[in-house]
Design a protein around this motif. Structure first.
Motif, PDB file in Angstrom:
ATOM      1  N   PRO A 189       0.921  -1.128  -0.178  1.00  0.00           N
ATOM      2  CA  PRO A 189       0.062  -0.120  -0.098  1.00  0.00           C
ATOM      3  C   PRO A 189       0.877   1.337   0.013  1.00  0.00           C
ATOM      4  O   PRO A 189       0.489   2.283  -0.535  1.00  0.00           O
ATOM      5  N   ALA A 190       1.920   1.278   0.899  1.00  0.00           N
ATOM      6  CA  ALA A 190       2.698   2.442   0.797  1.00  0.00           C
ATOM      7  C   ALA A 190       3.378   2.801  -0.582  1.00  0.00           C
ATOM      8  O   ALA A 190       3.361   3.922  -1.007  1.00  0.00           O
ATOM      9  N   TYR A 191       4.036   1.836  -1.059  1.00  0.00           N
ATOM     10  CA  TYR A 191       4.492   2.203  -2.577  1.00  0.00           C
ATOM     11  C   TYR A 191       3.519   2.517  -3.430  1.00  0.00           C
ATOM     12  O   TYR A 191       3.885   3.170  -4.606  1.00  0.00           O
ATOM     13  N   THR A 192       2.617   1.759  -3.679  1.00  0.00           N
ATOM     14  CA  THR A 192       1.502   1.984  -4.622  1.00  0.00           C
ATOM     15  C   THR A 192       1.011   3.119  -4.504  1.00  0.00           C
ATOM     16  O   THR A 192       0.174   3.711  -5.545  1.00  0.00           O
ATOM     17  N   SER A 193       0.840   3.847  -3.362  1.00  0.00           N
ATOM     18  CA  SER A 193      -0.376   5.010  -3.269  1.00  0.00           C
ATOM     19  C   SER A 193       0.386   6.107  -3.526  1.00  0.00           C
ATOM     20  O   SER A 193      -0.029   7.150  -3.642  1.00  0.00           O
ATOM     21  N   THR A 194       1.820   6.222  -3.085  1.00  0.00           N
ATOM     22  CA  THR A 194       2.720   7.417  -3.235  1.00  0.00           C
ATOM     23  C   THR A 194       2.894   7.760  -4.266  1.00  0.00           C
ATOM     24  O   THR A 194       2.524   7.261  -5.590  1.00  0.00           O
ATOM     25  N   SER A 195       3.178   9.192  -4.453  1.00  0.00           N
ATOM     26  CA  SER A 195       3.590   9.818  -5.863  1.00  0.00           C
ATOM     27  C   SER A 195       4.848   9.143  -6.529  1.00  0.00           C
ATOM     28  O   SER A 195       5.768   8.476  -5.953  1.00  0.00           O
ATOM     29  N   ALA A 196       5.097   9.405  -7.553  1.00  0.00           N
ATOM     30  CA  ALA A 196       5.878   8.621  -8.449  1.00  0.00           C
ATOM     31  C   ALA A 196       7.566   8.852  -8.090  1.00  0.00           C
ATOM     32  O   ALA A 196       8.103   7.998  -7.755  1.00  0.00           O
ATOM     33  N   PRO A 197       7.990  10.017  -7.972  1.00  0.00           N
ATOM     34  CA  PRO A 197       9.187  10.185  -7.717  1.00  0.00           C
ATOM     35  C   PRO A 197       9.624   9.957  -6.070  1.00  0.00           C
ATOM     36  O   PRO A 197      10.642   9.271  -5.924  1.00  0.00           O
ATOM     37  N   VAL A 198       8.562  10.009  -5.352  1.00  0.00           N
ATOM     38  CA  VAL A 198       8.660   9.389  -3.959  1.00  0.00           C
ATOM     39  C   VAL A 198       8.937   7.952  -4.038  1.00  0.00           C
ATOM     40  O   VAL A 198       9.825   7.141  -3.214  1.00  0.00           O
ATOM     41  N   ALA A 199       7.976   7.196  -4.792  1.00  0.00           N
ATOM     42  CA  ALA A 199       8.194   5.727  -4.941  1.00  0.00           C
ATOM     43  C   ALA A 199       9.313   5.266  -5.376  1.00  0.00           C
ATOM     44  O   ALA A 199      10.066   4.354  -4.890  1.00  0.00           O
ATOM     45  N   ALA A 200       9.953   6.124  -6.456  1.00  0.00           N
ATOM     46  CA  ALA A 200      11.422   5.601  -6.973  1.00  0.00           C
ATOM     47  C   ALA A 200      12.477   5.846  -5.930  1.00  0.00           C
ATOM     48  O   ALA A 200      13.425   4.828  -5.806  1.00  0.00           O
ATOM     49  N   LEU A 201      12.007   6.935  -5.094  1.00  0.00           N
ATOM     50  CA  LEU A 201      13.502   7.144  -4.058  1.00  0.00           C
ATOM     51  C   LEU A 201      13.133   6.127  -2.995  1.00  0.00           C
ATOM     52  O   LEU A 201      14.062   5.612  -2.470  1.00  0.00           O
ATOM     53  N   PHE A 202      11.863   5.617  -2.797  1.00  0.00           N
ATOM     54  CA  PHE A 202      11.482   4.536  -1.738  1.00  0.00           C
ATOM     55  C   PHE A 202      12.095   3.512  -2.177  1.00  0.00           C
ATOM     56  O   PHE A 202      12.114   2.384  -1.287  1.00  0.00           O
ATOM     57  N   VAL A 203      12.421   2.896  -3.411  1.00  0.00           N
ATOM     58  CA  VAL A 203      13.167   1.853  -3.735  1.00  0.00           C
ATOM     59  C   VAL A 203      14.452   1.413  -2.958  1.00  0.00           C
ATOM     60  O   VAL A 203      14.776   0.274  -2.610  1.00  0.00           O
ATOM     61  N   LEU A 204      15.111   2.469  -2.719  1.00  0.00           N
ATOM     62  CA  LEU A 204      16.199   2.629  -2.027  1.00  0.00           C
ATOM     63  C   LEU A 204      16.093   2.378  -0.676  1.00  0.00           C
ATOM     64  O   LEU A 204      16.886   1.690   0.046  1.00  0.00           O
ATOM     65  N   MET A 205      14.697   2.460   0.004  1.00  0.00           N
ATOM     66  CA  MET A 205      14.623   2.140   1.377  1.00  0.00           C
ATOM     67  C   MET A 205      14.768   1.016   1.914  1.00  0.00           C
ATOM     68  O   MET A 205      15.318   0.570   2.839  1.00  0.00           O
ATOM     69  N   THR A 206      14.209  -0.024   0.947  1.00  0.00           N
ATOM     70  CA  THR A 206      14.325  -1.620   1.343  1.00  0.00           C
ATOM     71  C   THR A 206      15.633  -2.080   1.145  1.00  0.00           C
ATOM     72  O   THR A 206      16.202  -2.944   2.064  1.00  0.00           O
ATOM     73  N   LYS A 207      16.654  -1.262   0.272  1.00  0.00           N
ATOM     74  CA  LYS A 207      18.144  -1.643   0.452  1.00  0.00           C
ATOM     75  C   LYS A 207      18.852  -1.145   1.731  1.00  0.00           C
ATOM     76  O   LYS A 207      19.743  -1.900   1.785  1.00  0.00           O
ATOM     77  N   VAL A 208      18.332  -0.186   2.264  1.00  0.00           N
ATOM     78  CA  VAL A 208      19.038   0.163   3.543  1.00  0.00           C
ATOM     79  C   VAL A 208      18.720  -0.972   4.544  1.00  0.00           C
ATOM     80  O   VAL A 208      19.710  -1.326   5.263  1.00  0.00           O
ATOM     81  N   GLY A 209      17.632  -1.780   4.638  1.00  0.00           N
ATOM     82  CA  GLY A 209      17.434  -2.901   5.498  1.00  0.00           C
ATOM     83  C   GLY A 209      18.708  -4.006   5.062  1.00  0.00           C
ATOM     84  O   GLY A 209      19.098  -4.510   5.822  1.00  0.00           O
ATOM     85  N   PHE A 210      18.525  -4.295   3.731  1.00  0.00           N
ATOM     86  CA  PHE A 210      19.355  -5.024   3.227  1.00  0.00           C
ATOM     87  C   PHE A 210      20.918  -4.805   3.554  1.00  0.00           C
ATOM     88  O   PHE A 210      21.617  -5.801   4.025  1.00  0.00           O
ATOM     89  N   TYR A 211      21.367  -3.827   3.353  1.00  0.00           N
ATOM     90  CA  TYR A 211      22.713  -3.035   3.522  1.00  0.00           C
ATOM     91  C   TYR A 211      22.923  -3.443   5.207  1.00  0.00           C
ATOM     92  O   TYR A 211      23.914  -4.077   5.460  1.00  0.00           O
ATOM     93  N   ALA A 212      22.122  -3.115   6.038  1.00  0.00           N
ATOM     94  CA  ALA A 212      22.136  -3.159   7.626  1.00  0.00           C
ATOM     95  C   ALA A 212      22.590  -4.684   7.861  1.00  0.00           C
ATOM     96  O   ALA A 212      23.546  -5.074   8.630  1.00  0.00           O
ATOM     97  N   LEU A 213      21.608  -5.491   7.087  1.00  0.00           N
ATOM     98  CA  LEU A 213      21.909  -6.996   7.456  1.00  0.00           C
ATOM     99  C   LEU A 213      23.208  -7.494   6.821  1.00  0.00           C
ATOM    100  O   LEU A 213      24.054  -8.314   7.533  1.00  0.00           O
ATOM    101  N   PHE A 214      23.524  -6.954   5.721  1.00  0.00           N
ATOM    102  CA  PHE A 214      24.546  -7.526   4.788  1.00  0.00           C
ATOM    103  C   PHE A 214      26.019  -7.032   5.753  1.00  0.00           C
ATOM    104  O   PHE A 214      26.792  -7.712   6.044  1.00  0.00           O
ATOM    105  N   ARG A 215      26.118  -5.547   5.911  1.00  0.00           N
ATOM    106  CA  ARG A 215      27.090  -5.114   6.858  1.00  0.00           C
ATOM    107  C   ARG A 215      27.314  -5.939   8.267  1.00  0.00           C
ATOM    108  O   ARG A 215      28.184  -6.409   8.530  1.00  0.00           O
ATOM    109  N   LEU A 216      26.205  -6.157   8.921  1.00  0.00           N
ATOM    110  CA  LEU A 216      26.392  -6.469  10.405  1.00  0.00           C
ATOM    111  C   LEU A 216      26.535  -7.926  10.404  1.00  0.00           C
ATOM    112  O   LEU A 216      27.263  -8.521  11.357  1.00  0.00           O
ATOM    113  N   TRP A 217      25.797  -8.590   9.501  1.00  0.00           N
ATOM    114  CA  TRP A 217      25.973 -10.106   9.587  1.00  0.00           C
ATOM    115  C   TRP A 217      27.181 -10.603   9.130  1.00  0.00           C
ATOM    116  O   TRP A 217      27.931 -11.573   9.737  1.00  0.00           O
ATOM    117  N   THR A 218      27.704 -10.140   7.851  1.00  0.00           N
ATOM    118  CA  THR A 218      29.117 -10.444   7.468  1.00  0.00           C
ATOM    119  C   THR A 218      30.223  -9.975   8.589  1.00  0.00           C
ATOM    120  O   THR A 218      31.195 -10.692   8.847  1.00  0.00           O
TER     121      THR A 218
END
Lengths: 546, 113
Positions: A240-269
């Protein structure tokens, strides 16, 4: 302190200062100025990030690891910013996506609310800070900065759908932040430090009776990151969050899930590397299982989606699942391929979010053009004199650009040749096949799921493409501004360059993965960074009174 | 004292979780507030509970945790309180906006049958 290590603070300071300046320029009269400042600052951030990437890559092998001691406090006591191969890569990715998003927003979306530009810059501050910090609590602070900005951006443009999705999104993220704090506190209780490098250094020395507590703390912390990385079943907030928001914000939000991945990648390794003694590789199976489940969930969702924004959101979930599964298998080759895939998938998903806003504009209700009847030649037309009925109407430039960009984007998202999406998927599959000797179970599940996700993405995108570009009647050529076209072409060009220069990029990600899986240089660099002698010390030498 | 604090954190956390799962937006906000209290107390308790010991290293005393209390959790909890307060305030604004747009305080905007 070298020039490079002083430059590390720029990706954090620049958005902060620009956001402050933008706040001082209210009113409609200065809209043009604000727009220019926003785009220029974002572009400057990209240039700085590219400079940092080149600087880091110069070292060869593990690359240079630059440490910035904030307020000149040494590592375990003060907060450090660390620039290494992984953070430099992600900074460049932030620069690319945010530049396209900023450019796109100037075509109109930035006018939908008052404080779009400062919030945009604060979001960049949070993203850059999260990628650079070497301290767990500081990571929490930057997470909150980027989340607080994202709450505002997600609601940008207002409307009931956005507010409802935003309410759920904020509630989920506040809960995740609570989990983050609890995990952080338990880790501090066991380790007595919050510096990532210091924790990694001392992890093997933890007493046996404290190890269960340590694992519990790390697991609670990981749940907070898994929510942000959109891992099933913790990703219900994303759609719902990504489909309802405006286009440029949704494009920017694509990066946000990558922050979670980054944190796991960094800390776990970093924390649960081979050096961690009894804790080595703790939780790897969970990451792998979660990743595979997310991948399956995303693939089924892709097949079931008709609307373009849902397809784009599910492609983000597929990416999250693929990345997490690749990380969980803990193979250097697979992590290298995953990093390449991360770059390609982020760019293409951002492009898809921008495109779908443009594609939606062709859907003009009530404006049925009698195009077919007009163009079809009938008996009265003398085709030698008047060729218009035969040739048809001139093909509008915007439709040509939009259609071609959509085809390219579909190829990228589905991972079909010849673009970088295909290269990324091919390298993932190759690396997965190579791990079959060590961990056959994971690879046997990952390979068919990856192929299936690609197939489903193709089916969905082709269906959407036919629906939007080939269907008859009721469609008009979309009005497209230069900024919008430029943003899409910019991302397309980035993907094109990634395809052409895949070899050096892949060399870079391979070196990054090799270094991340043996993180001793990181620990040594952070803990070995020396504070500069302050003015107090030199005053003592001169014998001046205090 | 540990027992008392653990019970308090448990009651706050349990009530918070229950309230967050309720369908009314105001209950969700209250639940999130209670949860953040629980988390703040939890962080505070991580630094081991002692009474009448300042977080200062006094000259003449050995600088170990038997003689002063750990200042780190206190500074962490201060930051966490500030951030939690700000985000809760922001959530309240969204709640009011949702109330205005939907005319109901249900989290999904549904009007009860």
């Amino acid at each position: 302190m070298t020039a490079l290590s002083s430059l590390i603070i720029v990706p954090i300071l620049l958005p902060l200062l620009v956001a402050a300046v933008l706040l001082l320029l209210p009113g409609a009269g200065q809209r043009q100025l604000r727009a220019r400042i926003n785009v220029c600052a974002t572009l400057a951030g990209l240039v700085v990030a590219a400079g940092l990437l080149v600087g880091v890559d110069n070292g060869g092998g593990a690359g240079r690891i630059e440490v910035y001691l904030a307020s000149n406090w040494q590592a375990p006591f003060g907060i450090v910013l660390v620039l290494d191969r992984l953070s430099a890569l992600l900074l460049v990715l932030v620069g690319l996506v945010s530049t396209a998003s900023a450019l796109y927003a100037e075509a109109g979306w930035s006018r939908a609310g008052t404080y779009f530009h400062p919030l945009f810059q604060m979001q960049l501050l949070g993203l850059n800070g999260a990628f650079l910090t070497g301290d767990l609590f500081n990571l929490f602070v930057f997470f909150e900065v980027l989340l607080a900005a994202s709450y505002g951006l997600q609601l940008h443009g207002s409307g009931w759908l956005r507010v409802r999705a935003g309410m759920h999104y904020i509630a989920v993220n506040l809960l995740a932040s609570s989990l983050f704090l609890v995990g952080l506190a338990v880790l501090y209780g066991v380790m007595g430090t919050l510096s990532m490098a210091d924790i990694a250094d001392k992890l093997a020395l933890v007493a046996e009776r404290d190890r269960a507590l340590l694992h519990a703390g790390a697991a609670i912390l990981a749940v907070a990151f898994l929510i942000k990385a959109a891992i099933w079943p913790l990703n219900a907030w994303l759609l719902p969050a990504y489909t309802s928001t405006s286009a440029p914000v949704a494009a920017l939000f694509v990066l946000m899930t990558k922050v979670g991945f980054y944190a796991l990648f960094r800390l776990w390794t970093l924390l649960f590397s081979d050096d961690a003694g009894a804790s080595a590789h703790f939780g790897g199976e969970v990451l792998l299982t979660g990743g595979l489940l997310t991948l399956a969930f995303g693939a089924i969702g892709l097949l079931a989606s008709i609307r373009l924004e849902r397809i784009a959101a599910f492609s983000v979930i597929v990416t999250a699942g693929t990345l997490m599964a690749a990380l969980g298998m803990k193979a250097t080759g697979l992590s290298a391929a995953a990093l390449f895939y991360l770059v390609s998938a982020t760019l293409s998903a951002a492009m898809l979010f921008l495109l779908l806003d443009l594609v939606r504009r062709t859907r003009v209700e009530g404006l049925v053009r009698p195009r077919e009847t007009e163009i079809l030649p009938d008996e009265d037309d003398n085709l030698d004199d008047d060729q218009v009925p035969l040739i048809g109407r001139a093909f509008p430039m915007s439709v040509a650009l939009l259609g071609l960009a959509f085809v390219a984007c579909a190829l990228l998202v589905a991972g079909l040749p010849p673009l970088s999406g295909f290269l990324a998927k091919l390298s993932l599959l190759t690396a997965a096949v190579r791990t079959m000797d060590d961990a056959p179970g994971g690879a046997w599940l990952l390979i068919p799921l990856l192929l299936l996700a690609g197939l489903f993405a193709t089916i969905s995108l082709v269906r959407a493409g036919i629906h939007h570009f080939w269907a008859k009647g009721g469609r008009s050529a979309p009005q497209m501004k230069a900024e919008e076209g430029g943003a899409v072409v910019f991302l397309l060009a980035a993907c094109g360059l990634l395809t052409v220069f895949a070899e050096p990029v892949f060399r870079y990600t391979t070196a990054t993965a090799a270094y991340l899986h043996a993180p001793r240089p990181y620990v040594d660099a952070v803990l070995g960074a020396q504070a500069r002698p302050g003015p107090a010390a030199s005053a003592e030498i001169k014998g001046a009174p205090p | 004292m540990e027992f008392l604090l653990a019970i308090a954190i448990g009651v706050l956390g349990g009530s918070g979780v229950w309230l967050v799962l309720r369908p009314r937006t105001f209950q969700v906000v209250m639940g999130l507030a209670l949860l953040s209290y629980a988390v703040n107390l939890f962080i505070f308790s991580i630094g081991s509970l002692v009474i009448n010991r300042p977080p200062l290293v006094v000259p003449g005393q050995p600088a170990d945790l038997a003689h002063y209390t750990d200042p780190m959790p206190q500074s962490l909890v201060l930051t966490a309180i500030v951030i939690g307060f700000a985000t809760t305030a922001l959530f309240l604004v969204v709640l009011l906006a949702a109330r205005g747009l939907s005319g109901t305080d249900h989290v999904d905007g549904d009007v009860d049958p």
